[in-house]
Design a protein around this motif. Structure first.
Motif, PDB file in Angstrom:
ATOM      1  N   ALA A 133       1.970   6.772  -7.507  1.00  0.00           N
ATOM      2  CA  ALA A 133       0.878   7.587  -8.025  1.00  0.00           C
ATOM      3  C   ALA A 133       1.200   9.068  -7.984  1.00  0.00           C
ATOM      4  O   ALA A 133       0.699   9.847  -8.796  1.00  0.00           O
ATOM      5  N   ALA A 134       2.056   9.529  -7.070  1.00  0.00           N
ATOM      6  CA  ALA A 134       2.366  10.957  -6.916  1.00  0.00           C
ATOM      7  C   ALA A 134       3.553  11.402  -7.749  1.00  0.00           C
ATOM      8  O   ALA A 134       3.865  12.589  -7.788  1.00  0.00           O
ATOM      9  N   LYS A 135       4.310  10.547  -8.465  1.00  0.00           N
ATOM     10  CA  LYS A 135       5.545  10.917  -9.175  1.00  0.00           C
ATOM     11  C   LYS A 135       5.242  11.402 -10.587  1.00  0.00           C
ATOM     12  O   LYS A 135       4.301  10.952 -11.214  1.00  0.00           O
TER      13      LYS A 135
ATOM     14  N   ARG B 289      -2.707  -7.620  -4.789  1.00  0.00           N
ATOM     15  CA  ARG B 289      -2.064  -6.314  -4.539  1.00  0.00           C
ATOM     16  C   ARG B 289      -0.620  -6.298  -5.114  1.00  0.00           C
ATOM     17  O   ARG B 289      -0.162  -5.288  -5.643  1.00  0.00           O
TER      18      ARG B 289
ATOM     19  N   LEU C 105       1.039  -3.711  -8.160  1.00  0.00           N
ATOM     20  CA  LEU C 105       2.227  -2.876  -7.879  1.00  0.00           C
ATOM     21  C   LEU C 105       3.305  -3.079  -8.961  1.00  0.00           C
ATOM     22  O   LEU C 105       3.941  -2.111  -9.405  1.00  0.00           O
TER      23      LEU C 105
ATOM     24  N   ARG D  84       0.849  -1.212   0.000  1.00  0.00           N
ATOM     25  CA  ARG D  84       0.000   0.000   0.000  1.00  0.00           C
ATOM     26  C   ARG D  84       0.874   1.247   0.000  1.00  0.00           C
ATOM     27  O   ARG D  84       0.585   2.235  -0.690  1.00  0.00           O
ATOM     28  N   GLU D  85       1.959   1.237   0.760  1.00  0.00           N
ATOM     29  CA  GLU D  85       2.845   2.412   0.837  1.00  0.00           C
ATOM     30  C   GLU D  85       3.463   2.708  -0.525  1.00  0.00           C
ATOM     31  O   GLU D  85       3.495   3.870  -0.964  1.00  0.00           O
ATOM     32  N   LYS D  86       3.964   1.698  -1.262  1.00  0.00           N
ATOM     33  CA  LYS D  86       4.635   1.921  -2.546  1.00  0.00           C
ATOM     34  C   LYS D  86       3.640   2.373  -3.622  1.00  0.00           C
ATOM     35  O   LYS D  86       3.980   3.156  -4.523  1.00  0.00           O
ATOM     36  N   GLU D  87       2.390   1.914  -3.595  1.00  0.00           N
ATOM     37  CA  GLU D  87       1.388   2.354  -4.568  1.00  0.00           C
ATOM     38  C   GLU D  87       1.118   3.841  -4.428  1.00  0.00           C
ATOM     39  O   GLU D  87       0.984   4.570  -5.426  1.00  0.00           O
ATOM     40  N   GLN D  88       1.062   4.336  -3.230  1.00  0.00           N
ATOM     41  CA  GLN D  88       0.848   5.775  -3.010  1.00  0.00           C
ATOM     42  C   GLN D  88       2.017   6.594  -3.540  1.00  0.00           C
ATOM     43  O   GLN D  88       1.836   7.653  -4.126  1.00  0.00           O
ATOM     44  N   ILE D  89       3.236   6.111  -3.371  1.00  0.00           N
ATOM     45  CA  ILE D  89       4.425   6.851  -3.844  1.00  0.00           C
ATOM     46  C   ILE D  89       4.432   6.940  -5.362  1.00  0.00           C
ATOM     47  O   ILE D  89       4.701   7.998  -5.956  1.00  0.00           O
TER      48      ILE D  89
END
Length: 1341
Positions: free
Chosen positions: A628-630, A691, A695, A621-626
């Motif tokens: 998406a923002a790049k 999941r 990723l 979950r943490e890496k998916e959020q990162i």
């Protein structure tokens, strides 16, 4: 006509004179050839033609070596003329060193074969080495003649008794040959017969002389002529003189040798006698040592006593005679050494093993063997006595030990241990008490064994009986100890088995407690709780493992007791039952522990799986959020930064993928075991897989966008950099600056070459732009701006390359022209400078200035060589420019021609000045060498004139000789320089006629100084000989008189030696004085001969004064010899007296030691101590007997000194009297001490017997009063025991009676001690009565 007759007569006379001269030369040649061959025969050499064979110098060198006895420089091997000249020069130089005057004889004359000079050289050699050494006294001894006069006088003296012989000269007096016959007959009577004594014809006399002399003498052609040649006759007569003189010297030497041989034979006889006596004495010593070193003695007291008596007879009768022979050998050796010293010969060294020191060593070994023999005999006697005493003690102790052993064997043969642990421990304590009692008795058994072993080791005659009794005691003791050991082993087995049973009970209780803990159902509700339960279970398992080892050890130890053979402490079936029960309990406990651990492990694996799945889901979950923002970035630097971050995330993703895979496998394993519910586990695994797949897709898309942006921004940056660089390079290569000189043009060319290299390097980058454009993404590659930018870069690069090639060619042409003009200018400046200097320079006349100018020309040559190389380089560059069609070719060619013409003019000026300078320098060097040579010659002449006025003493004469030798060597070195200087002056005068007088005048002055120097040197040599001989004689006489006075004072010394070392030192010093006197005897004879020679010469010493000195010298010499003999006698007597005192002192020291030993001796307190003291005293008395023999020998030597009337007879008598008194006193003391020791030994034996009897009584009293000694199980036989006891008492009663007898005899010495033992004897009688009563009751009750 008269004029013609006079001319004819003159021609005839000239031809006659020439013929006579040739004939004389032929005679001399033949004579000298024979003379040379007679001497060369010693070195196996011979010549045929005197003139031809001496030309190479080799034969001449060998001849001089034979005549002088010295070694000349080694001749040069070679056949060239220069080699012959060198060899002849060496021979002539040697003759000059021998002070032989050679008039106008050079090496080239001999090499060229000049007849007259060759004959003159041989005659000079004959005069120097054969005739000059002859010196003959007249018959009245008033005059001494030398050389030719001495030879003529010798011939007249030898032929005085022959009537037909009258020798007045060396020519006509020898023509008939009778003079030769007379000389031969005078010395060798049998060689010439009577037919040769007539004057009938010269041929007969000469032929007789030839036959008598031998084949080396051929006289007729050389002598039988009208006018014989004087030199030939002298040569023959000289040969006669030297031969007969040598024959006479050999006869005198033969007489002297005969006398010396007689003395040597006498000494050899004495030496042979000494060798025989020494060998005989040494053989006797070795034989005697072999006999007395035999240590085999009779095994009986009587036999040992007889051997001791025989040894005493040897020491008192046979040995003193041989000791006297040993002293005679020392006197004989001293006589031999004295005779050898008197004859000035090397001292005699006896052959190996026969010197006095070797004899003394052998005698010392004899005395040592003698002492060891006596000690061994005494020890053997004491040993036999000691063995008898030991046998008695052994018999007594053996009986008592056997009785005790039998009683204790019955005691330890029973077993009664009990059936539980406390009972067995009590039985063990009782057994340890019994062992302690038996162990304390081992020392008494060991005493009996030691007594038996001691008697066996000493070789007792009844060893078999003693050994059998000892073995019986040891066998019984071994049986007893074995019984005790076996009983203890059985006790230990029972005790160990009972302890094992007790441990088994303890282990069963512990295993029941552990089973309660292992049946729990608590498996934990989370991971931490499960981990805690596993840790506690591990501790329980470790405890079980430790106790398992202990149980196994107990079971193994218990089973060993069931497998024993023989004695078994328990029934084997009981042991096996108990072991099986314990093993069954242990196995049940192990099964429960394994089951509990497996349940806990499964619980921990489940809870660990759930925890890892939750962690993986949170990370995804943490890496998916990162992601998406790049974004993809706005320029090259931002794209690079995002790319690096994305690479880090990919690495982290890979490591997480491996961990997730392992976790999934563990989940599948849990599902396969089916221990827990599968629904929750499967749902969790499916959610995590979905999941993770999502990723990975997002990550791949983001990486592709980043790579496309990076390629575009990187292509744009490289294109902008390449355009900027090409624009800068174009500005550089299109410049119009080609430099203004050589240096600036060369710098521009270097920079341009670097630019060209850079352009070539960027060609690859320009070509690669099209390839990079094709690799870009479609949206970037299809842009119009990008296509236009690539075309512009390619066009700009082509223009830069074309302009760079043109500029490089222009720079190279400019550089070549600038370099040529620069070199031409530098060369013209140097040429201007040197032309001005050469035109102004004038050649000086002074040598110092000439050398300065010459040095300047040397440096000028170096500079010209350097400039010439530069001019050649200029010519080469000009030719290249002209050939290449340079625009300035005409200007360059004219500059070259001007430079070459100026260079040729400078070269001509330099050569002209050099020739002028060389001429001036040669003349100045010649004049300088002439001045130096003139100064050296004048200095040496003045030095020689100054030495002639030196003192007339010996030091002055020797100093003058050294100076003249040094001066002659210096002149030999200067003479070749004079010849060379003359040649150089003539050459310079011929080449410079205008200055010929100036050149030749200095050499004429040098020649005048040289002749004056030679005259002064000759005069100094003539005056040196007489003064040297006189001063040498005075110096020798003065030295000899000084030595004579000093030696007389040393010989007349009245010093008396105070010790043996001082006497030997003085005697050796006196012998050394004799050797020194003998050494000076030859000097004494030389002084006498020299005085006779000086008396006949015309010297400044008065003849009467010389005779007075010689008379004093003769008187002092005789007095010296007489004083030496007198002093020698005194020193010999003193030496013998001190030898006697040394022996007396050694004897007195031994007597003092004996007296001290006897006075300080103490009486021991035990029988063994007294026995050892008696043994030591007997050894001591033996040593006293040996020392008594030495004392007798010393007394005999003293009596011999008194009979010979020695100077110290009174002191000898006093020493002898003192020695006798001390010896007698010591002998009395030794006898008294021996009596005291024997009395004391008897007393100590009595006390020892009393002590042993007392110990035996006390032991029996204890045995009689202890009723527990009888074992209760089986009743003994008291009557038989009582009978054995009474027999032992009867046997020891005899011992008591013996002690009472000794008591009665020695009551006065030990009254108190005897009374005490009497009381013990009474108590012993009472003990017998009481013991009898007890045994009676035991029998009848």
């Amino acid at each position: 006509w008269e004029g013609a007759q006079g001319m004819l007569r003159w021609l005839f006379e000239c031809s006659r004179i020439k013929a006579l001269a040739d004939e004389r030369d032929a005679v001399q040649k033949k004579t000298f050839t024979k003379w040379v061959n007679s001497h060369l025969a010693r070195v196996s050499c011979r010549i045929g033609d005197l003139y031809a064979d001496l030309r190479d110098g080799y034969v001449l060198t060998r001849l001089l070596e034979v005549l002088s006895g010295e070694q000349l420089p080694k001749p040069t091997r070679g056949r060239m003329r220069i080699h012959s000249l060198e060899n002849v020069d060496k021979a002539l130089q040697f003759l000059k060193e021998q002070r032989v005057h050679l008039e106008n004889v050079g090496s080239h004359d001999i090499v060229d074969g000049n007849h007259r000079l060759t004959l003159g050289l041989i005659w000079t050699i004959i005069l120097r080495f054969q005739i000059q050494v002859i010196k003959i006294k007249t018959e009245d001894n008033r005059e001494t003649r030398s050389a030719k006069d001495a030879l003529l006088l010798w011939c007249q003296m030898k032929t005085a008794g022959y009537p037909e012989v009258n020798i007045q000269n060396f020519t006509t007096s020898w023509r008939d040959g009778l003079a030769f016959n007379a000389l031969i007959h005078k010395h060798r009577l049998g060689l010439v017969d009577g037919l040769c004594w007539t004057r009938a014809g010269g041929q007969g006399g000469l032929r007789g002389a030839e036959q008598a002399w031998g084949p080396t003498l051929h006289l007729p052609p050389d002598v039988n002529m009208e006018d014989p040649d004087e030199k030939s006759i002298i040569t023959y007569v000289v040969s006669f003189y030297h031969y007969f003189s040598k024959m006479k010297a050999l006869a005198v030497e033969g007489k002297r040798i005969g006398k010396v041989l007689d003395q040597a034979m006498e000494i050899e006889a004495i030496i042979e006698r000494y060798e025989a006596l020494a060998a005989e004495l040494l053989a006797w010593i070795q034989h005697t040592i072999t006999i007395i070193s035999n240590q085999k003695f009779a095994n009986s007291l009587t036999g040992v006593q007889q051997q001791l008596q025989a040894f005493t007879a040897f020491c008192t009768l046979e040995k003193p005679v041989k000791f006297q022979e040993k002293g005679n050998l020392e006197v004989l050796l001293f006589t031999i050494q004295s005779k050898l010293r008197a004859n000035n010969r090397k001292l005699y060294i006896p052959s190996e093993g026969k010197s006095i020191s070797d004899i003394n060593k052998a005698w010392t070994c004899l005395e040592k063997a003698e002492h060891e023999r006596e000690v061994s005999l005494r020890n053997e006697l004491i040993r036999q006595e000691k063995l008898e005493l030991l046998a008695q003690r052994f018999d007594h102790k053996a009986v008592m030990r056997e009785t005790w052993l039998n009683e204790n064997q019955r005691l330890v043969s029973q077993d009664n241990f009990g059936y539980d642990l406390p009972a067995v421990e009590a039985a063990m304590k009782k057994h340890e008490a019994i062992e302690a009692d038996i162990s304390s008795y081992q020392e008494r058994i060991q005493v009996v064994v030691e007594l038996a072993l001691e008697m066996e080791s000493e070789g007792y005659y009844d060893t078999k009986r003693i050994s059998a009794q000892k073995d019986n005691i040891l066998r019984q003791w071994g049986l007893l100890t074995e019984l005790v050991r076996a009983r203890r082993a059985r006790l230990e087995q029972n005790l160990a088995l009972q302890k094992i049973f007790q441990e088994m009970v303890y282990m069963i209780d512990w295993m029941e407690e552990m089973q309660v803990l292992l049946v729990s159902k608590d498996l934990g509700k989370h991971l931490l709780e499960v981990e805690d339960l596993l840790q506690k279970h591990g501790l329980l398992e470790a405890d079980i493992s430790a106790q398992t080892d202990r149980v196994q050890a107990l079971n193994a130890a218990a089973l060993k007791f069931s497998e024993l053979e023989g004695y078994q402490p328990c029934d084997p079936q009981i042991i096996c039952n108990r072991v099986n029960h314990v093993q069954t309990c242990l196995e049940e406990l192990g099964e429960l522990a394994g089951k509990r651990r497996k349940e806990l492990e499964d619980s921990r694996q489940l809870w660990a799986f759930f925890q890892e799945m939750e962690e993986a889901e949170a990370w995804i979950r943490e890496k998916e959020q990162i992601l998406a923002a790049k974004t993809c970035g706005r320029d090259l630097s931002s794209v690079l930064t995002l790319t690096n971050k994305h690479k880090s995330m990919l690495g982290e993703l890979g490591s997480r993928r491996a961990l997730l895979h392992q976790t999934m496998k563990r989940g599948e394993q849990i599902l396969a075991k089916k221990r827990f519910s599968p629904s929750g586990i499967q749902e969790k695994m499916r959610e995590v897989r979905l999941r993770w797949k999502k990723l990975e897709e997002v990550t791949g898309l983001h990486q592709q966008r980043l790579q496309e942006a990076l390629n575009f921004f990187q292509f744009s940056a490289e294109t902008d950099d390449l355009v900027a660089w090409l624009q800068d390079t174009y500005r550089i290569v299109s410049s119009d600056d080609f430099g203004h000189d050589d240096y600036s043009t060369q710098a521009l060319l270097r920079k341009h070459r670097a630019v060209v290299e850079e352009v070539e390097k960027h060609r690859a980058a320009v070509l690669a732009l099209r390839k990079q454009l094709a690799l870009l993404a479609p949206e970037h590659r299809q842009g119009v701006d990008v296509q236009i930018r690539v075309v512009e870069v390619e066009q700009l690069y082509g223009e830069v390359a074309e302009v760079a090639v043109l500029r490089q060619q222009w720079l190279q042409d400019a550089l070549a022209v600038y370099r040529m003009f620069s070199e031409v200018h530098a060369c013209e400046v140097w040429v201007d400078e040197k032309e001005q200097w050469l035109e102004r320079m004038e050649v000086p006349e002074e040598l110092d200035e000439v050398e300065v100018v010459q040095h300047r020309f040397e440096s000028l040559d170096q500079e010209m060589n350097s400039v010439m190389g530069r001019i050649l380089d200029v010519n080469q560059v000009v030719q290249q420019l002209v050939d290449g069609g340079h625009p300035s070719s005409e200007e360059v060619r004219s500059c070259q021609d001007h430079l070459n013409s100026r260079w040729n003019r400078v070269v001509e000026l330099v050569e002209h000045k050099k020739s002028q300078l060389s001429s001036v320098l040669k003349i100045q060097n010649y004049l300088l060498e002439c001045g130096e040579m003139k100064a050296q010659v004048r200095e040496k002449r003045k030095a020689i004139e100054a030495t002639q006025s030196g003192g007339g003493d010996l030091g002055g004469v020797l100093a003058l000789q050294r100076r003249l030798s040094t001066m002659e060597a210096a002149l030999v070195v200067l003479e070749p320089r004079l010849v060379e200087l003359q040649r150089e002056g003539e050459a310079l005068a011929a080449s410079h006629p205008g200055r010929a007088l100036e050149i030749l005048l200095p050499f004429e002055q040098i020649s005048e100084e040289w002749e004056a120097l030679k005259r002064a040197l000759q005069g100094c040599e003539d005056s040196l000989t007489v003064a040297g001989r006189l001063q040498q004689f005075i110096q020798d006489l003065d030295n000899f008189l000084s030595w004579l006075v000093k030696t007389q004072a040393a010989v007349a010394s009245e010093e008396v030696p105070d010790s043996l070392a001082e006497a030997e030192r003085l005697l050796n010093q006196h012998a050394a004085l004799k050797e020194e006197i003998n050494g000076y005897e030859e000097d004494y004879a030389k002084i006498q001969a020299a005085s006779d020679l000086l008396a006949l010469e015309e010297t400044e010493v008065p003849y009467l004064s010389l005779q007075q000195w010689l008379q004093k010298l003769d008187a002092g010499w005789g007095k010296l010899l007489q004083s030496w003999e007198t002093r020698r006698e005194v020193l010999v007597q003193s030496h013998v007296f001190h030898l006697f005192l040394r022996d007396v002192q050694q004897c007195e020291t031994s007597l003092y030691n004996q007296e001290s030993t006897l006075v300080h001796a103490e009486l021991p307190d035990t029988v063994e101590g007294v026995s050892n003291a008696i043994k030591k005293h007997k050894d001591f008395t033996t040593t006293m007997d040996l020392n008594l023999q030495k004392i007798q020998l010393a007394l005999q030597a003293g009596e011999s000194l008194q009979r010979q009337g020695n100077l110290y007879s009174d002191r000898v008598a006093e020493a002898m009297e003192s020695l006798r008194a001390k010896s007698q006193r010591n002998y009395q003391l030794a006898q008294e001490w021996m009596q005291r020791l024997e009395d004391h030994l008897e007393l100590q034996r009595f006390l020892q017997d009393c002590h042993e009897l007392d110990g035996w009584i006390r032991e029996k009293v204890l045995m009689a009063g202890d009723p527990s000694r009888d074992p209760p199980p089986r009743p003994p036989k008291p009557w038989l025991k009582h009978q054995a006891f009474m027999a032992e008492l009867a046997q020891n009663k005899e011992w008591l009676e013996k002690i009472e007898k000794v008591e009665a005899g020695g009551e006065e010495k030990k009254k108190g001690g005897v009374v005490g033992w009497r009381g013990e004897g009474m108590s012993f009688n009472r003990f017998l009565a009481r013991r009898g009563g007890l045994e009676g009751r035991g029998v009848w009750g």
